[in-house]
Write a protein that holds these residues in place. Structure first.
Motif, PDB file in Angstrom:
ATOM      1  N   LEU A   1     124.765 -49.761  24.270  1.00  0.00           N
ATOM      2  CA  LEU A   1     124.395 -50.389  25.540  1.00  0.00           C
ATOM      3  C   LEU A   1     124.778 -51.876  25.520  1.00  0.00           C
ATOM      4  O   LEU A   1     124.491 -52.570  24.553  1.00  0.00           O
ATOM      5  CB  LEU A   1     122.875 -50.251  25.728  1.00  0.00           C
ATOM      6  N   PRO A   2     125.414 -52.387  26.595  1.00  0.00           N
ATOM      7  CA  PRO A   2     125.850 -53.798  26.584  1.00  0.00           C
ATOM      8  C   PRO A   2     124.699 -54.796  26.677  1.00  0.00           C
ATOM      9  O   PRO A   2     124.875 -55.961  26.291  1.00  0.00           O
ATOM     10  CB  PRO A   2     126.737 -53.935  27.823  1.00  0.00           C
ATOM     11  N   GLY A   3     123.550 -54.368  27.190  1.00  0.00           N
ATOM     12  CA  GLY A   3     122.465 -55.331  27.283  1.00  0.00           C
ATOM     13  C   GLY A   3     121.202 -54.756  27.908  1.00  0.00           C
ATOM     14  O   GLY A   3     121.227 -53.713  28.569  1.00  0.00           O
ATOM     15  N   ILE A   4     120.107 -55.466  27.652  1.00  0.00           N
ATOM     16  CA  ILE A   4     118.803 -55.094  28.206  1.00  0.00           C
ATOM     17  C   ILE A   4     118.260 -56.311  28.945  1.00  0.00           C
ATOM     18  O   ILE A   4     118.322 -57.436  28.433  1.00  0.00           O
ATOM     19  CB  ILE A   4     117.819 -54.697  27.081  1.00  0.00           C
ATOM     20  N   VAL A   5     117.770 -56.077  30.156  1.00  0.00           N
ATOM     21  CA  VAL A   5     117.098 -57.153  30.893  1.00  0.00           C
ATOM     22  C   VAL A   5     115.666 -56.702  31.172  1.00  0.00           C
ATOM     23  O   VAL A   5     115.417 -55.514  31.291  1.00  0.00           O
ATOM     24  CB  VAL A   5     117.841 -57.482  32.212  1.00  0.00           C
ATOM     25  N   PHE A   6     114.777 -57.655  31.274  1.00  0.00           N
ATOM     26  CA  PHE A   6     113.374 -57.309  31.494  1.00  0.00           C
ATOM     27  C   PHE A   6     112.942 -57.599  32.921  1.00  0.00           C
ATOM     28  O   PHE A   6     113.436 -58.545  33.551  1.00  0.00           O
ATOM     29  CB  PHE A   6     112.477 -58.102  30.538  1.00  0.00           C
ATOM     30  N   LEU A   7     111.975 -56.825  33.382  1.00  0.00           N
ATOM     31  CA  LEU A   7     111.277 -57.144  34.626  1.00  0.00           C
ATOM     32  C   LEU A   7     110.061 -57.982  34.255  1.00  0.00           C
ATOM     33  O   LEU A   7     109.636 -57.990  33.091  1.00  0.00           O
ATOM     34  CB  LEU A   7     110.857 -55.853  35.331  1.00  0.00           C
ATOM     35  N   SER A   8     109.501 -58.706  35.228  1.00  0.00           N
ATOM     36  CA  SER A   8     108.330 -59.527  34.886  1.00  0.00           C
ATOM     37  C   SER A   8     107.021 -58.788  35.165  1.00  0.00           C
ATOM     38  O   SER A   8     106.009 -59.077  34.523  1.00  0.00           O
ATOM     39  CB  SER A   8     108.367 -60.886  35.582  1.00  0.00           C
ATOM     40  N   GLY A   9     107.016 -57.890  36.117  1.00  0.00           N
ATOM     41  CA  GLY A   9     105.921 -56.929  36.276  1.00  0.00           C
ATOM     42  C   GLY A   9     104.537 -57.467  36.570  1.00  0.00           C
ATOM     43  O   GLY A   9     103.558 -56.745  36.382  1.00  0.00           O
ATOM     44  N   GLY A  10     104.426 -58.734  36.973  1.00  0.00           N
ATOM     45  CA  GLY A  10     103.104 -59.310  37.237  1.00  0.00           C
ATOM     46  C   GLY A  10     102.663 -60.298  36.172  1.00  0.00           C
ATOM     47  O   GLY A  10     101.574 -60.868  36.243  1.00  0.00           O
ATOM     48  N   GLN A  11     103.510 -60.537  35.161  1.00  0.00           N
ATOM     49  CA  GLN A  11     103.205 -61.590  34.177  1.00  0.00           C
ATOM     50  C   GLN A  11     103.330 -62.950  34.858  1.00  0.00           C
ATOM     51  O   GLN A  11     104.076 -63.103  35.822  1.00  0.00           O
ATOM     52  CB  GLN A  11     104.211 -61.564  33.026  1.00  0.00           C
ATOM     53  N   SER A  12     102.655 -63.952  34.326  1.00  0.00           N
ATOM     54  CA  SER A  12     102.835 -65.308  34.853  1.00  0.00           C
ATOM     55  C   SER A  12     104.262 -65.771  34.529  1.00  0.00           C
ATOM     56  O   SER A  12     104.907 -65.225  33.631  1.00  0.00           O
ATOM     57  CB  SER A  12     101.832 -66.266  34.190  1.00  0.00           C
ATOM     58  N   ASP A  13     104.707 -66.777  35.254  1.00  0.00           N
ATOM     59  CA  ASP A  13     106.048 -67.320  35.007  1.00  0.00           C
ATOM     60  C   ASP A  13     106.207 -67.697  33.541  1.00  0.00           C
ATOM     61  O   ASP A  13     107.193 -67.379  32.881  1.00  0.00           O
ATOM     62  CB  ASP A  13     106.282 -68.590  35.848  1.00  0.00           C
ATOM     63  N   GLU A  14     105.209 -68.407  33.057  1.00  0.00           N
ATOM     64  CA  GLU A  14     105.247 -68.958  31.701  1.00  0.00           C
ATOM     65  C   GLU A  14     105.295 -67.854  30.637  1.00  0.00           C
ATOM     66  O   GLU A  14     106.078 -67.907  29.700  1.00  0.00           O
ATOM     67  CB  GLU A  14     103.988 -69.822  31.528  1.00  0.00           C
ATOM     68  N   LYS A  15     104.452 -66.835  30.819  1.00  0.00           N
ATOM     69  CA  LYS A  15     104.410 -65.721  29.853  1.00  0.00           C
ATOM     70  C   LYS A  15     105.725 -64.958  29.844  1.00  0.00           C
ATOM     71  O   LYS A  15     106.247 -64.597  28.781  1.00  0.00           O
ATOM     72  CB  LYS A  15     103.257 -64.756  30.198  1.00  0.00           C
TER      73      LYS A  15
END
Ligand code: 13P
Length: 334
Positions: free
Chosen positions: A254-268
């Protein structure tokens, strides 16, 4: 479309220090976000808000692509320049959300399955003609005492694989997103188990459907305790558990993985990504595809004074892009 072109697009999406901004809220979802800041959900407000995001100066320095919703892909700036042209000139790949959202899975109370496969082939053809280079499909896995069932995981992964194969046929890079929700009081170990089972099922389905992994991007949720869990794991624990889970389930092709933020704070959201990228070698780049964790500060500013705060709102979009871009390289200073 050749295999090489799909690979090239997928690699560009996760270029070093760059990630994705998710601007693909459906009209109903953006309506909820607008309501929270007192903005009426009209087509013109949605257009103006997306114009603010997409015309952020120097956004392309840290953003490789933006996921749009059907309406937005067809929209233009106030002066009539199509958003797709603005993005292409800024070096930002246009992406499109193509699923039609989750519905209850018959026979399995609490489980949902994502719809949108019927008629998908001609829709993808149209999106490619409109300039889209990649597409996104989100499956939703909810954790409760009784869910998810194995049937829920399997049905969602089967749909993701059918969608991914159709994308590659149309020359679009599929971003496959099985989101394990943060809602609930489950602990991080339960999240780990469910995420592991989901990713195993996903990569097995992608294999069965002949999807070329080299031209596919995974959009993953992090392994994290439920929002209402009394014991919240710290940043290092989330990073360690997420990386361990991904390493044991996601092929190195796989060339890459990106994450969703899902309700985490910006900072977290930024801290977790940064911590993972500081944890030694891994087979794929890890970056971001954040919606809320890219937008929430800007939305509040923009809503308070749509024209007066336009530049201020854009500054926060740029700062979030820069911080997350640094975290994608493990160089965020906090
Ligand atoms: P969040 O980062 O707000 O979870 O949104 C990302 C996304 O596109 C979910 O499908």
């Amino acid at each position: 479309m050749s295999i090489e072109q799909l690979e090239e697009t997928a690699q560009a999406m996760v270029a070093p220090g760059k990630g994705i901004i998710a601007v693909d809220e459906s009209n109903a979802t953006i309506g909820k976000r607008f309501a929270a800041v007192g903005v009426e959900n009209t087509e013109e407000h949605r257009r103006a808000y997306r114009e603010m995001l997409l015309t952020t100066p120097r956004l392309g320095e840290h953003i490789s692509g933006a996921i749009l919703y059907d309406e937005t892909l067809r929209q233009a700036t106030r002066t009539g320049v199509p958003f797709t042209r603005i993005m292409t000139e800024a070096g930002i790949l246009p992406g499109i959300k193509v699923d039609k959202g989750p519905v209850p899975l018959a026979g399995f109370p609490g489980d949902v399955v994502t719809e949108g496969l019927d008629g998908l082939r001609p829709r993808l053809k149209e999106y490619a003609a409109l300039g889209a280079k990649f597409a996104k499909w989100r499956a939703v896995i909810a954790i409760t005492e009784d869910t998810p069932s194995g049937t829920c995981i399997e049905s969602n992964c089967h749909a993701l694989a059918r969608y991914a194969a159709l994308c590659q046929e149309a020359g679009l890079v599929p971003m496959v997103e099985p989101e394990v929700l943060m809602d609930g009081s489950h602990d991080i170990d339960v999240c780990y188990e469910v995420t592991e089972a989901t990713l195993r099922s996903l990569f097995s389905a992608l294999y069965e459907h002949g999807v070329m992994l080299e031209g596919t991007i995974l959009k993953a949720s992090m392994v994290i305790a439920g929002k209402d869990c009394r014991e919240q794991a710290d940043v290092e624990d989330v990073a360690e558990a997420t990386l361990r889970c991904l390493k044991s389930t996601v092929p190195a092709a796989l060339p890459g993985i990106v994450f969703l933020s899902g309700g985490q704070s910006d900072e977290k959201a930024t801290a977790h990504l940064d911590a993972m990228n500081r944890m030694g070698s891994k087979p794929w780049p890890l970056s971001f595809s954040y919606g809320r964790a890219m937008q929430q500060a800007a939305l509040r500013l923009w809503a308070a004074d749509m024209t007066g705060n336009f530049a201020k709102a854009q500054q926060t979009v740029f700062q979030r892009a820069r911080d997350n871009g640094l975290a994608a390289m493990g160089r965020w200073k906090g």
